[in-house]
Design a protein around this motif. Structure first.
Motif, mmCIF file in Angstrom:
data_model
loop_
_atom_site.group_PDB
_atom_site.id
_atom_site.type_symbol
_atom_site.label_atom_id
_atom_site.label_comp_id
_atom_site.label_asym_id
_atom_site.label_seq_id
_atom_site.Cartn_x
_atom_site.Cartn_y
_atom_site.Cartn_z
ATOM 1 N N ARG A 169 15.094 -6.932 1.523
ATOM 2 C CA ARG A 169 14.721 -7.028 0.110
ATOM 3 C C ARG A 169 14.720 -8.478 -0.379
ATOM 4 O O ARG A 169 13.984 -8.822 -1.292
ATOM 5 C CB ARG A 169 15.623 -6.158 -0.754
ATOM 6 C CG ARG A 169 17.073 -6.580 -0.841
ATOM 7 C CD ARG A 169 17.873 -5.644 -1.726
ATOM 8 N NE ARG A 169 17.262 -5.510 -3.037
ATOM 9 C CZ ARG A 169 17.719 -4.704 -3.982
ATOM 10 N NH1 ARG A 169 18.787 -3.956 -3.752
ATOM 11 N NH2 ARG A 169 17.139 -4.637 -5.158
ATOM 12 N N ALA A 203 11.335 -12.462 -2.481
ATOM 13 C CA ALA A 203 11.402 -13.690 -3.279
ATOM 14 C C ALA A 203 10.806 -14.899 -2.568
ATOM 15 O O ALA A 203 10.805 -15.995 -3.122
ATOM 16 C CB ALA A 203 12.868 -13.981 -3.635
ATOM 17 N N SER A 254 14.438 0.168 -2.482
ATOM 18 C CA SER A 254 14.871 -1.228 -2.581
ATOM 19 C C SER A 254 13.661 -2.132 -2.737
ATOM 20 O O SER A 254 12.703 -2.026 -1.969
ATOM 21 C CB SER A 254 15.649 -1.631 -1.323
ATOM 22 O OG SER A 254 16.842 -0.900 -1.220
ATOM 23 N N SER A 296 12.617 -6.207 -4.904
ATOM 24 C CA SER A 296 13.178 -7.511 -5.226
ATOM 25 C C SER A 296 14.432 -7.355 -6.081
ATOM 26 O O SER A 296 14.556 -6.419 -6.873
ATOM 27 C CB SER A 296 12.140 -8.366 -5.950
ATOM 28 O OG SER A 296 11.610 -7.672 -7.072
ATOM 29 N N ALA A 297 15.369 -8.277 -5.895
ATOM 30 C CA ALA A 297 16.671 -8.182 -6.543
ATOM 31 C C ALA A 297 16.550 -8.276 -8.057
ATOM 32 O O ALA A 297 15.606 -8.862 -8.597
ATOM 33 C CB ALA A 297 17.579 -9.285 -6.019
ATOM 34 N N GLY A 298 17.523 -7.656 -8.731
ATOM 35 C CA GLY A 298 17.597 -7.767 -10.181
ATOM 36 C C GLY A 298 16.986 -6.624 -10.937
ATOM 37 O O GLY A 298 17.060 -6.584 -12.167
ATOM 38 N N THR A 299 16.356 -5.684 -10.227
ATOM 39 C CA THR A 299 15.694 -4.556 -10.882
ATOM 40 C C THR A 299 15.969 -3.289 -10.089
ATOM 41 O O THR A 299 16.068 -3.315 -8.862
ATOM 42 C CB THR A 299 14.169 -4.782 -10.954
ATOM 43 O OG1 THR A 299 13.915 -6.008 -11.635
ATOM 44 C CG2 THR A 299 13.475 -3.636 -11.664
ATOM 45 N N THR A 300 16.102 -2.184 -10.787
ATOM 46 C CA THR A 300 16.199 -0.880 -10.142
ATOM 47 C C THR A 300 14.787 -0.327 -9.993
ATOM 48 O O THR A 300 14.054 -0.213 -10.976
ATOM 49 C CB THR A 300 17.062 0.080 -10.972
ATOM 50 O OG1 THR A 300 18.374 -0.477 -11.112
ATOM 51 C CG2 THR A 300 17.149 1.443 -10.302
ATOM 52 N N TRP A 301 14.426 0.012 -8.757
ATOM 53 C CA TRP A 301 13.049 0.400 -8.481
ATOM 54 C C TRP A 301 12.944 1.853 -8.045
ATOM 55 O O TRP A 301 13.844 2.384 -7.400
ATOM 56 C CB TRP A 301 12.468 -0.474 -7.358
ATOM 57 C CG TRP A 301 12.424 -1.933 -7.634
ATOM 58 C CD1 TRP A 301 13.318 -2.873 -7.213
ATOM 59 C CD2 TRP A 301 11.435 -2.636 -8.399
ATOM 60 N NE1 TRP A 301 12.947 -4.117 -7.668
ATOM 61 C CE2 TRP A 301 11.795 -4.006 -8.387
ATOM 62 C CE3 TRP A 301 10.282 -2.244 -9.085
ATOM 63 C CZ2 TRP A 301 11.044 -4.982 -9.043
ATOM 64 C CZ3 TRP A 301 9.534 -3.224 -9.722
ATOM 65 C CH2 TRP A 301 9.906 -4.561 -9.705
#
Length: 984
Positions: free
Chosen positions: A270, A274, A307, A309-314
């Protein structure tokens, strides 16, 4: 302190030993700053080249051109300040810059072409061929879609030169060209030298393994695709420089029916969402991810958490929108820069591909993400037989469902589901029909079907409650016989033994039996009541047979529980119950139930070791089913016959029978068939006949089938994977074996595994990593294992593991940690002696110490060998068993090697001559190490001491001895050395 050029160069060497990644890149940036304080072109150029390499392999390729511009400036002002290696690298990295410019959409096309011209002129001026220049023109043509074939021919027709890309990378480029042209077969032929390890580089064969995946699927080369995915993904995981390859692995999972595995790949990578320094690679990755997410969304899994990109629930849906937006924008930027739609078209073509297989491809690895998805085929499989038509008329539908149920036909469940849907539909009115019966009877039948379904899911409490509810409904409808049948079935519904027929729903896989005991008083009472109802005409023939089958099932369960020496009462009850069931089935003309009764007899005979009797019974059953035209009942009979044949040492026949059982179960849509254990036994049968490829396929499928059973089968799945890893290792697929073992140990379910199974998996993994020369990771696994087994009562395992950890740490050149592990091994040896193992560890440490430290390591090496000798002497005094000739011979041999490295050749020759008679004491099994000692003696004698005549004579005698001992390879090695000395 980086206050001298020597300090900076030492730091550069240290950084070069680090794996690619953020730490190496940041350090490289700091070292460039440190080098700038010196007016030393050599140091500054080396620092810049290190930084450029760090960017190249850390997803920051777009930064390379700026760094290279600084290198070129130094080159143009002070070329003599560059060392030989740096001079070559300057020319080589013109290509890196060309790739970086091409793969960054913000760089104008004209700028890329100007750089190509610069590359051409520099190469020409340096006297190099222009094949690399034409290669770069071809790569740009592929991206723009303009003049691709012409550019390919201009490049491919030229001979390779000193500055050409490595052979493996060029091979991959040629293969990709063929794949794009639709010639998968030729592409795979071209890739063969890379895929089989004959050609490679920093990123190969891993990029080629990813490139080949879909072509292998399309060509039906499924085993190769599985291996390429397992090994290739392991070496790409988490690496920004492998972003394109990771996208292909994710795409492969989606198109091979392995969506849960694809989701695991997203979770493990994941952080790569970025990456911004490689736009073209990011586009490749996002497109592969979109293939997976699109597949999941189209099959109704849009709300599934995934899963990204970091920072968000997908969820699947939200990540799909995000990925599609990002990728479309990237593709549009490339196409705008290039003035064509080639990049967008290539992306759309990938997204349009449908799943390539009718069923999920078994990979062998565990995929814990969204386990429910693994049960869904990649595409709807083609019908394997004509299914039973569904009558439009409701009465006809119910009557046909009843008829098929009596026959045990697999389509009966489907028809009953249609009946339930029609009943639950708005406005349903129960038809008036004497054949159909009243609504009360239908309600009872549907309740019974729901109970069946629960028992098939092994939901015993729910199933038993459902049968009791159905019984009450039958009673209310005036059907006392059917009510009795349902209540009788509850008496055995939770006994953990398969009836081999399917009437007693939830019958499991036939793997052992539980501790529950049947209630014989209730079963006897049920039989009495059944006879009463039958006399009064209130019990149908089939319901009567089910009551008898229930008793036969219970008697079989009791018999199995008490084998191998059942009590006379248990044996007599089994014979009576099964005999009564058999006679009634024959009398009432039910071949289906007659066959079931004989299966009980055959199974009991097989478990008691009467294999010939069991085989005869089962073949007779198959004949009767065939004559009665009841083929849907053959899969379980065939499965049991396969077990009998395997147990009877007829693996070849077992393979054939298991294949037939599985094919028939699929053909008739028998979802309750025990696929997992059958595939496992097929794998064992394949192993016995030497079909290792077949064993890999069967065990992989068995593991996948156990996964679908969820938490209840975690241990069975892990056990199969341990067996699979063994087979993979035996077939030379060590990387695949490691991937399988990692999937067992890294999964959250590993905590539920038996401790010894977990230890075996970790030991196998550690050894596999050592075989792959991944010594640091191997050492970590050994140390974890040592901690795990330290508390075991039998400490021999602790000693063994500590010894192997010591060697792995030394091979990784972690000497302090190796010393600590050796101390642990010595301590464990004191509690549970393993003389041969510890002595072998000490000898291997000598070998590694000598290799790394040379003559400076002699004192340490001799001390270790003295310790090994002392182990043997202590064992002699204690009367312990150990391999004395091998220990003493090995010590002399390794002491000779260490002395030879230190230049003490006369002493070395004397030592190896002491090893030879020690090995002779070992007899025939020692001839191979004796031959090696002879080789070393001759080498020291001829090469180091100049006594070639004596060396030739020694080798001649050794060759004759090897030939007499049946060691042709050893004889050939000695003969080659003799020929070398004779020539001198």
């Amino acid at each position: 302190m980086l206050d001298t050029t020597d300090a900076v160069m030492a730091a550069l060497r240290e950084n070069d030993a680090r794996p690619y990644g953020r730490t190496r890149t940041v350090t490289a940036e700091e070292l460039v700053d440190a080098a700038e304080q010196f007016e030393d072109t050599g140091v500054r150029s080396m620092a810049l080249l290190e930084l450029m390499e760090a960017y190249e392999y850390d997803g920051e390729r777009s930064k390379s051109p700026v760094v290279f511009a600084r290198i070129l400036k130094l080159w143009d002002t002070d070329p003599d300040g560059f060392g030989e290696w740096a001079r070559h690298q300057v020319l080589w990295r013109f290509k890196w810059v060309a790739d970086a410019l091409k793969d960054t959409p913000d760089v104008p096309l004209a700028a890329i072409r100007r750089w190509h011209t610069e590359l051409r002129d520099r190469y020409r001026a340096a006297g190099h061929d222009l094949q690399p220049y034409y290669a770069q023109r071809y790569h740009l043509a592929v991206q723009t879609g303009i003049g691709v074939q012409d550019a390919y021919e201009l490049w491919a027709a030229r001979l390779r030169s000193e500055l050409s890309d490595c052979h493996a990378c060029e091979t991959r480029a040629r293969a990709r060209h063929l794949i794009a042209a639709g010639d998968d077969a030729r592409a795979l032929e071209v890739l063969a030298p890379v895929l089989d390890g004959r050609s490679g580089c920093e990123q190969e064969p891993h990029l080629s393994q990813a490139t080949a995946l879909l072509a292998q699927l399309r060509q039906g080369r499924l085993d190769e695709a599985v291996s390429g995915h397992l090994a290739g993904y392991r070496n790409s995981r988490g690496k920004a420089s492998m972003l394109s390859a990771l996208g292909l692995h994710v795409e492969f999972c989606a198109l091979s029916g392995n969506e849960p595995r694809g989701l695991e790949l997203l979770a493990e990578n994941r952080g790569l969402f970025a990456v911004t320094g490689e736009p073209a690679a990011l586009l490749d990755f996002l497109t592969g991810v979109e293939v997976l997410l699109g597949r999941l969304a189209r099959t109704g899994h849009g709300d599934l958490a995934v899963s990204g990109s970091a920072g968000t629930t997908w969820t699947v849906d939200s990540l799909l929108v995000h990925v599609r937006t990002e990728a479309d924008a990237l593709a549009a930027r490339f196409d705008a820069r290039n003035g064509t739609d080639a990049v967008g078209a290539a992306r759309r073509a990938r997204l349009a591909v449908e799943p390539l297989l009718a069923e999920p491809l078994a990979l062998g690895v565990r995929a814990a993400a969204a386990p429910g998805l693994s049960a869904a085929p990649a595409v709807a499989p083609a019908p394997r037989r004509a299914v039973e038509p569904e009558p439009e008329d409701f009465t006809a539908l119910v009557l046909r469902a009843r008829e098929l149920e009596v026959l045990g036909h697999p389509d009966s469940d489907r028809l009953w589901k249609r009946v339930a849907e029609r009943v639950e539909a708005a406005g349903f009115v129960h038809p008036e029909s004497a054949e159909l019966g009243g609504p009360g009877r239908l309600r009872a039948e549907l309740a019974e079907q729901r109970a069946h379904e629960a028992l098939q899911r092994d939901a015993y409490a729910e199933g038993k409650a459902g049968l009791l509810a159905a019984a009450d409904l039958f009673e209310e409808a005036g059907l006392a016989g059917s009510a009795l049948m349902c209540r009788t079935r509850t008496l055995i519904a939770d006994l953990d033994e398969s009836d081999g027929d399917g009437d007693v729903k939830g019958d499991g896989d036939g793997e052992g039996s539980g501790a529950r005991r049947p209630d014989w008083a209730a079963l006897d009472a049920a039989l009495v009541r059944a006879e009463e109802l039958r006399t009064g005409g209130e019990l149908t023939d089939d319901d009567y047979l089910i009551v008898l089958q229930t008793r036969a099932y219970a008697a079989h369960h009791d018999l199995v529980e008490t084998l191998p020496e059942p009590a006379a009462e248990v044996a007599e009850r089994f014979e009576a119950a099964v005999g009564a069931y058999w006679r009634a089935a024959v009398e009432l003309g039910s071949e289906r139930r007659a066959a079931t009764s004989r299966q009980y007899i055959a199974d009991a005979a097989a478990r008691a070791g009467r294999l010939a009797e069991a085989e005869t019974e089962l073949r007779e059953v198959l004949g009767r089913l065939d004559a009665a035209e009841l083929p849907w009942h053959t899969p379980r009979v065939l499965g049991l016959l396969g077990q009998v044949l395997l147990q009877g040492d007829e693996p070849g026949q077992a393979v054939e029978v298991f294949h037939r059982a599985l094919a028939e179960a699929v053909r008739w849509g028998d979802d309750s068939y025990p696929f997992a254990p059958t595939y496992m036994m097929l794998g064992h049968s394949c192993l016995r006949v030497g079909d290792l490829g077949g064993a890999v396929r069967a065990l992989s499928e068995a593991a996948a089938r156990y996964d679908r059973k969820g938490a209840e089968a975690v241990e069975e799945a892990a056990q199969v994977r341990l067996q699979l890893a063994d087979v993979l290792r035996d077939t030379g697929r060590a990387a695949d074996a490691v991937a399988v073992l990692e999937s067992v140990l890294l999964d959250a379910s590993a905590a539920r595994l038996d401790g010894r199974m977990l230890a075996q998996a970790r030991l196998d993994l550690a050894r596999g990593l050592s075989e792959l020369e991944e010594y640091r990771d191997a050492a970590e696994e050994y140390l974890r294992l040592a901690d795990q087994v330290a508390g075991w009562e039998e400490q021999e395992t602790h000693t063994m593991v500590a010894c192997e950890a010591t060697v792995a740490l030394a091979r990784a050149e972690r000497w302090d940690a190796a010393d600590a592990a050796l101390a642990r091994a010595r301590e464990a040896h004191g509690k549970a002696p393993q003389v041969d193992q510890l002595a072998a560890t000490l000898r291997e440490l000598v070998r590694l110490t000598t290799r790394v430290k040379g003559a400076e390591g002699l004192s340490a090496a001799l001390a270790l060998l003295a310790e090994a000798d002392a182990l043997g002497e202590a064992a002699e005094r204690a009367g312990m068993e150990y391999n004395s000739w091998y220990l003493r011979g090995g010590s002399h041999y390794e002491r000779a090697r260490a002395l030879a490295v230190a230049g003490r050749h006369e002493e070395a020759l004397a030592e190896v001559e002491r090893a030879i008679p020690e090995y002779e004491a070992g007899g025939g099994q020692a001839e191979s190490p004796r031959a090696e000692a002879v080789r070393l003696a001759a080498l020291i004698e001829g090469s180091d001491l100049g006594r070639t005549d004596a060396a030739v004579a020694r080798l001649t005698a050794g060759i004759a001895r090897c030939e007499a001992a049946g060691l042709p390879e050893a004889a050939e090695i000695l003969a080659d050395l003799r020929e070398q000395f004779a020539g001198e």
